[in-house]
Design a protein around this motif. Sequence first.
Motif, PDB file in Angstrom:
ATOM      1  N   THR A  47       0.539  -1.332  -0.300  1.00  0.00           N
ATOM      2  CA  THR A  47       0.036   0.137  -0.176  1.00  0.00           C
ATOM      3  C   THR A  47       0.812   1.219   0.196  1.00  0.00           C
ATOM      4  O   THR A  47       0.920   1.804  -1.129  1.00  0.00           O
ATOM      5  N   LEU A  48       1.909   1.283   1.236  1.00  0.00           N
ATOM      6  CA  LEU A  48       2.391   2.220   0.841  1.00  0.00           C
ATOM      7  C   LEU A  48       3.460   2.281  -0.620  1.00  0.00           C
ATOM      8  O   LEU A  48       3.512   4.101  -0.460  1.00  0.00           O
ATOM      9  N   TYR A  49       3.733   1.620  -0.687  1.00  0.00           N
ATOM     10  CA  TYR A  49       4.946   2.223  -2.578  1.00  0.00           C
ATOM     11  C   TYR A  49       3.294   2.453  -3.542  1.00  0.00           C
ATOM     12  O   TYR A  49       3.533   3.546  -4.259  1.00  0.00           O
ATOM     13  N   GLN A  50       2.826   1.637  -3.670  1.00  0.00           N
ATOM     14  CA  GLN A  50       1.073   2.228  -4.070  1.00  0.00           C
ATOM     15  C   GLN A  50       1.303   4.176  -3.756  1.00  0.00           C
ATOM     16  O   GLN A  50       1.149   3.847  -4.673  1.00  0.00           O
ATOM     17  N   MET A  51       1.228   4.088  -2.597  1.00  0.00           N
ATOM     18  CA  MET A  51       0.688   5.790  -2.596  1.00  0.00           C
ATOM     19  C   MET A  51       2.462   6.988  -2.773  1.00  0.00           C
ATOM     20  O   MET A  51       2.015   8.039  -2.874  1.00  0.00           O
ATOM     21  N   HIS A  52       3.111   5.734  -2.366  1.00  0.00           N
ATOM     22  CA  HIS A  52       4.560   6.667  -2.686  1.00  0.00           C
ATOM     23  C   HIS A  52       4.772   6.806  -4.561  1.00  0.00           C
ATOM     24  O   HIS A  52       5.186   7.955  -4.840  1.00  0.00           O
ATOM     25  N   LYS A  53       4.528   6.045  -4.972  1.00  0.00           N
ATOM     26  CA  LYS A  53       4.286   6.187  -7.057  1.00  0.00           C
ATOM     27  C   LYS A  53       3.025   7.437  -7.088  1.00  0.00           C
ATOM     28  O   LYS A  53       3.797   8.185  -7.688  1.00  0.00           O
ATOM     29  N   SER A  54       2.033   7.182  -6.254  1.00  0.00           N
ATOM     30  CA  SER A  54       1.021   8.106  -6.603  1.00  0.00           C
ATOM     31  C   SER A  54       1.591   9.890  -6.818  1.00  0.00           C
ATOM     32  O   SER A  54       0.662  10.181  -7.265  1.00  0.00           O
ATOM     33  N   PHE A  55       2.065   9.999  -4.957  1.00  0.00           N
ATOM     34  CA  PHE A  55       2.693  11.711  -4.863  1.00  0.00           C
ATOM     35  C   PHE A  55       3.609  11.813  -5.587  1.00  0.00           C
ATOM     36  O   PHE A  55       3.413  13.404  -6.062  1.00  0.00           O
ATOM     37  N   GLY A  56       4.071  10.702  -6.095  1.00  0.00           N
ATOM     38  CA  GLY A  56       5.568  11.274  -6.718  1.00  0.00           C
ATOM     39  C   GLY A  56       5.238  11.960  -8.317  1.00  0.00           C
ATOM     40  O   GLY A  56       5.714  12.786  -8.239  1.00  0.00           O
ATOM     41  N   VAL A  57       4.501  10.484  -8.666  1.00  0.00           N
ATOM     42  CA  VAL A  57       3.662  10.781  -9.638  1.00  0.00           C
ATOM     43  C   VAL A  57       2.683  12.470 -10.088  1.00  0.00           C
ATOM     44  O   VAL A  57       3.702  13.761 -10.924  1.00  0.00           O
ATOM     45  N   THR A  58       2.073  12.303  -8.932  1.00  0.00           N
ATOM     46  CA  THR A  58       1.422  14.280  -8.305  1.00  0.00           C
ATOM     47  C   THR A  58       2.918  15.268  -8.242  1.00  0.00           C
ATOM     48  O   THR A  58       2.514  16.117  -8.373  1.00  0.00           O
ATOM     49  N   ILE A  59       4.027  15.042  -7.894  1.00  0.00           N
ATOM     50  CA  ILE A  59       4.663  15.839  -7.507  1.00  0.00           C
ATOM     51  C   ILE A  59       5.269  16.536  -9.111  1.00  0.00           C
ATOM     52  O   ILE A  59       5.376  17.530  -8.725  1.00  0.00           O
ATOM     53  N   LEU A  60       5.549  15.114  -9.763  1.00  0.00           N
ATOM     54  CA  LEU A  60       6.353  15.590 -11.006  1.00  0.00           C
ATOM     55  C   LEU A  60       5.122  16.772 -11.807  1.00  0.00           C
ATOM     56  O   LEU A  60       5.587  17.456 -11.979  1.00  0.00           O
ATOM     57  N   LEU A  61       3.371  16.190 -11.651  1.00  0.00           N
ATOM     58  CA  LEU A  61       2.980  16.991 -12.633  1.00  0.00           C
ATOM     59  C   LEU A  61       3.069  18.391 -12.219  1.00  0.00           C
ATOM     60  O   LEU A  61       2.426  19.528 -13.056  1.00  0.00           O
ATOM     61  N   LEU A  62       2.777  18.187 -10.950  1.00  0.00           N
ATOM     62  CA  LEU A  62       3.048  19.898  -9.963  1.00  0.00           C
ATOM     63  C   LEU A  62       3.939  20.659 -10.756  1.00  0.00           C
ATOM     64  O   LEU A  62       3.694  21.781 -10.927  1.00  0.00           O
ATOM     65  N   THR A  63       5.259  20.257 -10.615  1.00  0.00           N
ATOM     66  CA  THR A  63       6.506  20.861 -10.659  1.00  0.00           C
ATOM     67  C   THR A  63       5.835  21.230 -12.030  1.00  0.00           C
ATOM     68  O   THR A  63       6.697  22.062 -12.193  1.00  0.00           O
ATOM     69  N   PHE A  64       5.985  20.275 -13.396  1.00  0.00           N
ATOM     70  CA  PHE A  64       5.127  21.204 -14.383  1.00  0.00           C
ATOM     71  C   PHE A  64       4.976  22.492 -14.754  1.00  0.00           C
ATOM     72  O   PHE A  64       4.754  22.788 -14.894  1.00  0.00           O
ATOM     73  N   PHE A  65       3.552  22.229 -14.024  1.00  0.00           N
ATOM     74  CA  PHE A  65       2.545  23.188 -14.109  1.00  0.00           C
ATOM     75  C   PHE A  65       3.962  24.844 -12.865  1.00  0.00           C
ATOM     76  O   PHE A  65       3.253  25.627 -13.484  1.00  0.00           O
ATOM     77  N   LEU A  67       6.189  25.199 -12.999  1.00  0.00           N
ATOM     78  CA  LEU A  67       7.504  25.736 -13.795  1.00  0.00           C
ATOM     79  C   LEU A  67       6.553  26.720 -14.862  1.00  0.00           C
ATOM     80  O   LEU A  67       7.620  28.123 -14.998  1.00  0.00           O
ATOM     81  N   ALA A  68       6.201  26.197 -15.533  1.00  0.00           N
ATOM     82  CA  ALA A  68       5.381  27.407 -16.120  1.00  0.00           C
ATOM     83  C   ALA A  68       4.587  28.009 -16.185  1.00  0.00           C
ATOM     84  O   ALA A  68       4.568  29.442 -17.073  1.00  0.00           O
ATOM     85  N   TRP A  69       3.779  28.129 -14.388  1.00  0.00           N
ATOM     86  CA  TRP A  69       3.723  29.325 -14.462  1.00  0.00           C
ATOM     87  C   TRP A  69       4.567  30.202 -13.998  1.00  0.00           C
ATOM     88  O   TRP A  69       4.723  31.334 -13.828  1.00  0.00           O
ATOM     89  N   ARG A  70       5.491  29.803 -13.984  1.00  0.00           N
ATOM     90  CA  ARG A  70       6.810  31.203 -13.047  1.00  0.00           C
ATOM     91  C   ARG A  70       7.540  31.574 -14.463  1.00  0.00           C
ATOM     92  O   ARG A  70       7.871  32.588 -14.194  1.00  0.00           O
ATOM     93  N   LEU A  71       7.638  30.512 -15.277  1.00  0.00           N
ATOM     94  CA  LEU A  71       7.711  31.299 -17.166  1.00  0.00           C
ATOM     95  C   LEU A  71       7.129  32.674 -17.250  1.00  0.00           C
ATOM     96  O   LEU A  71       7.175  33.121 -17.570  1.00  0.00           O
TER      97      LEU A  71
END
Length: 193
Positions: A47-65, A67-71
């Motif tokens: 369960t924790l591995y699944q959560m870790h992957k889920s939040f990790g991918v969410t962080i990646l997507l939020l970071t792209f957004f 960076l785009a906002w910052r530009l």
Amino acid sequence: MSLSASDRYTSVAIALHWLIAVMIVGQLAGGFYMHNLPKEQAELKFTLYQMHKSFGVTILLLTFFRLAWRLGHRPPALPAAMAGWEKAAARAVHIGFYGLLVVTPLVGWLVVSSSPLAESVPTYLFGIVPFPHLPLFDGVADREALSHQIAEVHEYLAFAMIGLIGLHVAAALKHQFVNRDGVLSRMLPFVRG
Ligand code: HEM
Ligand code: HEM
């Protein structure tokens, strides 16, 4: 010291900063915790591995957004009283953070994709959204060993993140309590100019 609206980060930048900061702390604590759980606790570990992957991918997507906002929204200038090396150090830490916020989850994705379990255990983000594994490791003879090595890189990146957080928080506290120049408050929500 009072700040004018133009001296502050935008509300979106502030919201993303704190949302991602909280998620990063959770990823770091949760990552080490899940990794060290004994095999007997297989269900919790899974369960924790699944959560870790889920939040990790969410962080990646939020970071792209983010960076785009910052530009499109320049951050406020640093106080003129700061020395050149201090400004350079702040910029280097921020660039380092953005780099790690992109590279760490991507390397995590490689860990999962290279694992021998990748074929039998599909990834569903938050138990719902199917998430693909990268098809880069089909012909590899010893996927277990390779995945282990990539996991070590992922761990080093996590340590680098902890190092940057230490520097970053120390600098924020110095601005607040030694320089008293309002740098912290322009990244705080609910503080009015
Ligand atoms: C910024 C986001 C992330 C951070 C800060 C982070 C941090 C960590 C940490 C601290 C560990 C424990 C390291 C160890 O003790 O060896 C870990 C393990 C792991 N992470 Fe991440 N991670 C992130 C994103 C991801 C993503 C997106 C994935 C996959 C899609 C992922 C997959 C894994 C896996 C599979 C492990 C276990 C490795 C093992 O048990 O050997 N991580 N992560
Ligand atoms: C824990 C994970 C954290 C990460 C990944 C992170 C990341 C970042 C990044 C990338 C920036 C640059 C924003 C930009 O100009 O684009 C930033 C700015 C800032 N952060 Fe953090 N941060 C974290 C935690 C914290 C904490 C705990 C504090 C306060 C104690 C803090 C205070 C600040 C302040 C005051 C700024 C604005 C600096 C300036 O005006 O140049 N951060 N952070």
